[in-house]
Design a protein around this motif. Structure first.
Motif, PDB file in Angstrom:
ATOM      1  N   CYS A  68      -4.603  -0.424 -14.454  1.00  0.00           N
ATOM      2  CA  CYS A  68      -5.652  -0.501 -13.431  1.00  0.00           C
ATOM      3  C   CYS A  68      -5.200  -1.330 -12.236  1.00  0.00           C
ATOM      4  CB  CYS A  68      -6.924  -1.100 -14.037  1.00  0.00           C
ATOM      5  SG  CYS A  68      -7.770  -0.013 -15.206  1.00  0.00           S
ATOM      6  N   LEU A  69      -4.462  -2.403 -12.515  1.00  0.00           N
ATOM      7  CA  LEU A  69      -3.994  -3.261 -11.426  1.00  0.00           C
ATOM      8  C   LEU A  69      -2.995  -2.525 -10.543  1.00  0.00           C
ATOM      9  CD1 LEU A  69      -4.075  -6.072 -10.160  1.00  0.00           C
ATOM     10  CD2 LEU A  69      -2.203  -6.723 -11.693  1.00  0.00           C
ATOM     11  N   VAL A  70      -2.027  -1.845 -11.164  1.00  0.00           N
ATOM     12  CA  VAL A  70      -1.017  -1.124 -10.394  1.00  0.00           C
ATOM     13  C   VAL A  70      -1.661  -0.035  -9.543  1.00  0.00           C
ATOM     14  CG1 VAL A  70       0.937   0.461 -10.581  1.00  0.00           C
ATOM     15  CG2 VAL A  70       0.898  -1.623 -11.942  1.00  0.00           C
ATOM     16  N   LEU A  71      -2.512   0.777 -10.169  1.00  0.00           N
ATOM     17  CA  LEU A  71      -3.135   1.867  -9.427  1.00  0.00           C
ATOM     18  C   LEU A  71      -4.102   1.343  -8.377  1.00  0.00           C
ATOM     19  CD1 LEU A  71      -3.464   4.858  -8.967  1.00  0.00           C
ATOM     20  CD2 LEU A  71      -5.185   4.910 -10.799  1.00  0.00           C
ATOM     21  N   GLY A  72      -4.854   0.285  -8.712  1.00  0.00           N
ATOM     22  CA  GLY A  72      -5.800  -0.271  -7.751  1.00  0.00           C
ATOM     23  C   GLY A  72      -5.108  -0.809  -6.513  1.00  0.00           C
ATOM     24  N   VAL A  73      -4.029  -1.561  -6.715  1.00  0.00           N
ATOM     25  CA  VAL A  73      -3.288  -2.099  -5.565  1.00  0.00           C
ATOM     26  C   VAL A  73      -2.680  -0.965  -4.750  1.00  0.00           C
ATOM     27  CG1 VAL A  73      -1.257  -3.457  -4.911  1.00  0.00           C
ATOM     28  CG2 VAL A  73      -2.834  -4.333  -6.640  1.00  0.00           C
ATOM     29  N   TRP A  74      -2.142   0.045  -5.434  1.00  0.00           N
ATOM     30  CA  TRP A  74      -1.555   1.184  -4.737  1.00  0.00           C
ATOM     31  C   TRP A  74      -2.595   1.888  -3.851  1.00  0.00           C
ATOM     32  CZ3 TRP A  74       3.152   3.524  -4.016  1.00  0.00           C
ATOM     33  CH2 TRP A  74       3.128   4.837  -3.540  1.00  0.00           C
ATOM     34  N   LEU A  75      -3.745   2.204  -4.440  1.00  0.00           N
ATOM     35  CA  LEU A  75      -4.780   2.922  -3.686  1.00  0.00           C
ATOM     36  C   LEU A  75      -5.296   2.089  -2.517  1.00  0.00           C
ATOM     37  CD1 LEU A  75      -6.820   4.461  -6.646  1.00  0.00           C
ATOM     38  CD2 LEU A  75      -5.363   5.701  -5.036  1.00  0.00           C
ATOM     39  N   ALA A  76      -5.540   0.807  -2.769  1.00  0.00           N
ATOM     40  CA  ALA A  76      -6.067  -0.055  -1.713  1.00  0.00           C
ATOM     41  C   ALA A  76      -5.062  -0.189  -0.568  1.00  0.00           C
ATOM     42  CB  ALA A  76      -6.424  -1.422  -2.283  1.00  0.00           C
ATOM     43  N   ALA A  77      -3.797  -0.409  -0.915  1.00  0.00           N
ATOM     44  CA  ALA A  77      -2.777  -0.583   0.119  1.00  0.00           C
ATOM     45  C   ALA A  77      -2.590   0.690   0.934  1.00  0.00           C
ATOM     46  CB  ALA A  77      -1.460  -1.021  -0.527  1.00  0.00           C
ATOM     47  N   ARG A  78      -2.504   1.825   0.245  1.00  0.00           N
ATOM     48  CA  ARG A  78      -2.316   3.101   0.944  1.00  0.00           C
ATOM     49  C   ARG A  78      -3.516   3.426   1.846  1.00  0.00           C
ATOM     50  NH1 ARG A  78       2.138   6.468   1.138  1.00  0.00           N
ATOM     51  NH2 ARG A  78       0.921   8.293   0.521  1.00  0.00           N
ATOM     52  N   SER A  79      -4.699   3.159   1.339  1.00  0.00           N
ATOM     53  CA  SER A  79      -5.902   3.466   2.117  1.00  0.00           C
ATOM     54  C   SER A  79      -6.006   2.576   3.346  1.00  0.00           C
ATOM     55  CB  SER A  79      -7.143   3.309   1.236  1.00  0.00           C
ATOM     56  OG  SER A  79      -7.082   4.176   0.124  1.00  0.00           O
ATOM     57  N   LEU A  80      -5.735   1.281   3.166  1.00  0.00           N
ATOM     58  CA  LEU A  80      -5.774   0.361   4.307  1.00  0.00           C
ATOM     59  C   LEU A  80      -4.750   0.763   5.363  1.00  0.00           C
ATOM     60  CD1 LEU A  80      -6.254  -3.102   2.558  1.00  0.00           C
ATOM     61  CD2 LEU A  80      -7.857  -1.965   4.109  1.00  0.00           C
ATOM     62  N   TYR A  81      -3.572   1.163   4.919  1.00  0.00           N
ATOM     63  CA  TYR A  81      -2.539   1.581   5.874  1.00  0.00           C
ATOM     64  C   TYR A  81      -3.007   2.796   6.681  1.00  0.00           C
ATOM     65  CZ  TYR A  81       1.772   3.670   7.597  1.00  0.00           C
ATOM     66  OH  TYR A  81       2.725   4.247   8.392  1.00  0.00           O
ATOM     67  N   GLU A  82      -3.581   3.780   5.980  1.00  0.00           N
ATOM     68  CA  GLU A  82      -4.030   4.987   6.663  1.00  0.00           C
ATOM     69  C   GLU A  82      -5.209   4.706   7.597  1.00  0.00           C
ATOM     70  OE1 GLU A  82      -2.734   7.972   6.666  1.00  0.00           O
ATOM     71  OE2 GLU A  82      -1.151   7.536   5.207  1.00  0.00           O
ATOM     72  N   LEU A  83      -6.074   3.768   7.206  1.00  0.00           N
ATOM     73  CA  LEU A  83      -7.239   3.467   8.021  1.00  0.00           C
ATOM     74  C   LEU A  83      -6.899   2.665   9.278  1.00  0.00           C
ATOM     75  CD1 LEU A  83      -9.820   2.552   5.229  1.00  0.00           C
ATOM     76  CD2 LEU A  83     -10.029   4.470   6.847  1.00  0.00           C
ATOM     77  N   THR A  84      -5.822   1.898   9.213  1.00  0.00           N
ATOM     78  CA  THR A  84      -5.519   0.981  10.315  1.00  0.00           C
ATOM     79  C   THR A  84      -4.366   1.432  11.200  1.00  0.00           C
ATOM     80  OG1 THR A  84      -4.084  -0.312   8.839  1.00  0.00           O
ATOM     81  CG2 THR A  84      -6.393  -1.000   9.046  1.00  0.00           C
ATOM     82  N   ARG A  85      -3.673   2.468  10.802  1.00  0.00           N
ATOM     83  CA  ARG A  85      -2.496   2.849  11.610  1.00  0.00           C
ATOM     84  C   ARG A  85      -2.938   3.582  12.897  1.00  0.00           C
ATOM     85  NH1 ARG A  85       0.615   8.001   8.855  1.00  0.00           N
ATOM     86  NH2 ARG A  85      -1.129   9.460   8.884  1.00  0.00           N
TER      87      ARG A  85
END
Length: 227
Positions: free
Chosen positions: A210-227
């Protein structure tokens, strides 16, 4: 999209709770057929979720920065944060569970094993199929659904990516089912031993997944939202 689906599918495939339940299913009388029912229901859930998303999008990804695209990324971000929070909750709960186990319970849960096996002996293929639906890690499946919003069915590679995701998410169950088909007695011993090991180590595995997938999803989503 392809990389995201690969990570999500891998985490679903390695989730210990469905694996432990599936071992009980295939170890019961008529377990091969019950296991097949479990797999078909499990795989059917993935196919239905993907089909519903594609039905909504028409097989065309929403334009970047559009409200649907932003909403999909926001959903993935919320799911990612939720998975991280769940991992932390589960990690904090471990000391209390360990204390309860050492005070009166067997570390491998062997006291519950005969009862679980007896209940599984009485289940039908329909009940096994129901388990395949109930034990689906729906938070991870929801993350996959939000990712499939980006699918573009005008490219043949998209079909391969979606099929590959479904097969990867089901790969552990398929491997155990095939093992039981071709070497039933040896597979039963090996899978029972694996279930005992997972019973002792499922909490760290769930926390890590859960930690690995959660960090992955959060990081990828933040990158896409802020780029």
């Amino acid at each position: 999209m392809v990389l995201d689906l690969f990570v999500i599918g891998l985490m679903i495939a390695l989730n210990p709770l469905p694996i432990m339940a599936f071992v009980l299913v295939v170890s019961a009388p008529g377990g091969v057929w019950k296991g097949l029912a479990f797999i078909l229901a499990w795989l059917g859930c993935l196919v239905v979720v993907i089909a519903l998303v594609l039905l909504v999008t028409g097989g065309q990804p929403p334009p970047p920065r559009s409200p649907p695209s932003t909403a999909g990324l926001a959903v993935r971000l919320v799911i990612g944060i939720g998975l991280v929070a769940y991992a932390e909750h589960r990690r904090r709960r471990r000391p209390a569970a360990d204390a309860a186990r050492t005070s009166g319970e067997s570390p491998s849960g062997s006291a519950e094993e005969p009862s679980a096996l007896t209940r599984m002996d009485r289940t039908s293929a329909w009940s096994a199929a129901g388990l395949g639906v109930l034990l689906q890690p729906w938070g991870m499946v929801a993350a996959a659904a939000a990712t499939v919003l980006q699918a573009d069915l005008s490219h043949g590679a998209t079909y391969l990516a979606l099929i590959g995701f479904c097969l990867l998410a089901t790969s552990t169950l398929l491997a155990m089912e095939l093992y039981m088909v071709f070497a039933q007695e040896r597979a039963a011993r090996a899978l029972t031993g694996m279930r005992a090991w997972l019973s002792d180590h499922k909490d760290p595995a769930i926390v890590l997944g859960c930690l690995v997938l959660g960090v992955w999803l959060a990081a990828r989503s933040l990158y896409e939202l802020t780029r």
